[in-house]
Design an enzyme around this catalytic site. Structure first.
Site, PDB file in Angstrom:
ATOM      1  CB  CYS A   5      -0.894  -0.033   1.233  1.00  0.00           C
ATOM      2  SG  CYS A   5      -1.758   1.504   1.543  1.00  0.00           S
ATOM      3  CB  CYS A   8       1.082   1.103   4.415  1.00  0.00           C
ATOM      4  SG  CYS A   8      -0.510   0.669   5.156  1.00  0.00           S
ATOM      5  CG  ASP A  31      -3.377  14.695  -3.803  1.00  0.00           C
ATOM      6  OD1 ASP A  31      -4.338  14.010  -3.421  1.00  0.00           O
ATOM      7  OD2 ASP A  31      -2.827  14.553  -4.921  1.00  0.00           O
ATOM      8  CG  HIS A  47      -4.086  -1.048   5.113  1.00  0.00           C
ATOM      9  ND1 HIS A  47      -3.657  -0.277   4.056  1.00  0.00           N
ATOM     10  CD2 HIS A  47      -5.003  -1.902   4.602  1.00  0.00           C
ATOM     11  CE1 HIS A  47      -4.273  -0.664   2.947  1.00  0.00           C
ATOM     12  NE2 HIS A  47      -5.097  -1.649   3.252  1.00  0.00           N
ATOM     13  CG  ASN A  91     -13.145  10.344  -3.674  1.00  0.00           C
ATOM     14  OD1 ASN A  91     -14.181  10.999  -3.611  1.00  0.00           O
ATOM     15  ND2 ASN A  91     -12.042  10.825  -4.239  1.00  0.00           N
ATOM     16  N   GLY A  97     -15.326   6.491  -6.412  1.00  0.00           N
ATOM     17  CA  GLY A  97     -14.189   7.035  -7.155  1.00  0.00           C
ATOM     18  C   GLY A  97     -12.867   6.911  -6.428  1.00  0.00           C
ATOM     19  CG  HIS A 102      -4.123   3.694   3.779  1.00  0.00           C
ATOM     20  ND1 HIS A 102      -3.071   3.015   4.375  1.00  0.00           N
ATOM     21  CD2 HIS A 102      -4.538   4.604   4.690  1.00  0.00           C
ATOM     22  CE1 HIS A 102      -2.873   3.486   5.597  1.00  0.00           C
ATOM     23  NE2 HIS A 102      -3.745   4.467   5.809  1.00  0.00           N
ATOM     24  CG  HIS A 104      -7.258   8.912   0.774  1.00  0.00           C
ATOM     25  ND1 HIS A 104      -7.338   7.608   0.349  1.00  0.00           N
ATOM     26  CD2 HIS A 104      -7.659   9.673  -0.291  1.00  0.00           C
ATOM     27  CE1 HIS A 104      -7.770   7.569  -0.902  1.00  0.00           C
ATOM     28  NE2 HIS A 104      -7.990   8.809  -1.311  1.00  0.00           N
TER      29      HIS A 104
HETATM   30  P1  5GP Z   1      -8.614   8.956  -4.373  1.00  0.00           P
HETATM   31  O1  5GP Z   1      -8.995   9.070  -5.817  1.00  0.00           O
HETATM   32  O2  5GP Z   1      -8.227   7.557  -3.996  1.00  0.00           O
HETATM   33  O3  5GP Z   1      -9.636   9.574  -3.452  1.00  0.00           O
HETATM   34  O4  5GP Z   1      -7.364   9.898  -4.204  1.00  0.00           O
HETATM   35  C1  5GP Z   1      -6.053   9.463  -4.185  1.00  0.00           C
HETATM   36  C2  5GP Z   1      -5.185  10.699  -4.130  1.00  0.00           C
HETATM   37  O5  5GP Z   1      -3.877  10.284  -3.782  1.00  0.00           O
HETATM   38  C3  5GP Z   1      -5.095  11.448  -5.446  1.00  0.00           C
HETATM   39  O6  5GP Z   1      -5.526  12.797  -5.256  1.00  0.00           O
HETATM   40  C4  5GP Z   1      -3.608  11.359  -5.820  1.00  0.00           C
HETATM   41  O7  5GP Z   1      -3.122  12.545  -6.409  1.00  0.00           O
HETATM   42  C5  5GP Z   1      -2.949  11.075  -4.482  1.00  0.00           C
HETATM   43  N1  5GP Z   1      -1.741  10.275  -4.563  1.00  0.00           N
HETATM   44  C6  5GP Z   1      -1.586   9.109  -5.246  1.00  0.00           C
HETATM   45  N2  5GP Z   1      -0.344   8.629  -5.074  1.00  0.00           N
HETATM   46  C7  5GP Z   1       0.299   9.505  -4.255  1.00  0.00           C
HETATM   47  C8  5GP Z   1       1.633   9.536  -3.714  1.00  0.00           C
HETATM   48  O8  5GP Z   1       2.476   8.666  -3.935  1.00  0.00           O
HETATM   49  N3  5GP Z   1       1.933  10.607  -2.938  1.00  0.00           N
HETATM   50  C9  5GP Z   1       1.032  11.596  -2.658  1.00  0.00           C
HETATM   51  N4  5GP Z   1       1.438  12.583  -1.885  1.00  0.00           N
HETATM   52  N5  5GP Z   1      -0.236  11.582  -3.143  1.00  0.00           N
HETATM   53  C10 5GP Z   1      -0.582  10.552  -3.936  1.00  0.00           C
HETATM   54 ZN    ZN Z   2      -2.251   1.203   3.731  1.00  0.00          ZN
END
Ligand code: 5GP
Ligand code: ZN
Length: 122
Positions: A5, A8, A31, A47, A91, A97, A102, A104
């Site tokens: 993950c 994680c 982000d 997690h 989300n 979406g 994990h 967030h």
């Molecule tokens: P979700 O679509 O799952 O709600 O949002 C995932 C978010 O994680 C996205 O806004 C994406 O830009 C962010 N994200 C994905 N991978 C990484 C990463 O490795 N580092 C950081 N800081 N953000 C990430």
């Molecule tokens: Zn995780």
């Protein structure tokens, strides 16, 4: 903890992130692809896949985590008072979406307009 993950891995310090806050419950970082002038992600240290997995037993740590968000938002550039504010988005699952599995909370704010992809999709 989940071995593969990415969030994680951020908690464990195995991949870099611009961390702005951490405590016993959560880690908060920028982000990588911001949707607005302020775009943070608040994640639990342990997690949990999504809000679909949350039960009443999670209320204490989740309540502590959520109650820290307003100060973290202000400390990181969200505007104060009723003219300012921020958006919190979690989300959850495919229909929600969610891309990173994990739990967030997106914390999105700053002076409008916001043009990023997450904001457009909401
Ligand atoms: P979700 O679509 O799952 O709600 O949002 C995932 C978010 O994680 C996205 O806004 C994406 O830009 C962010 N994200 C994905 N991978 C990484 C990463 O490795 N580092 C950081 N800081 N953000 C990430
Ligand atoms: Zn995780």
């Amino acid at each position: 903890m989940s071995d593969n993950c990415i969030f994680c891995k951020i908690v464990r310090g195995e991949i870099p992130a611009r961390i702005v806050h951490q405590d016993e419950d959560c880690v908060v970082f920028h982000d990588i692809n911001p949707s607005a002038p302020v775009h943070l992600l608040a994640i639990p240290r342990h997690h949990v896949v999504s809000m679909q997995d949350i039960t009443a037993e999670d209320g204490v740590w989740l309540g502590r985590m959520m109650s820290n968000i307003p100060k973290i938002a202000l400390d990181n550039g969200c505007n104060p008072g009723p003219e300012g504010g921020f958006r919190i988005v979690a989300n959850s699952g495919n229909d929600g979406g969610q891309e990173v599995l994990h739990l967030h909370f997106h914390i999105i704010g700053g002076t409008r307009p916001w043009k990023g992809p997450l904001v457009a999709a909401v």
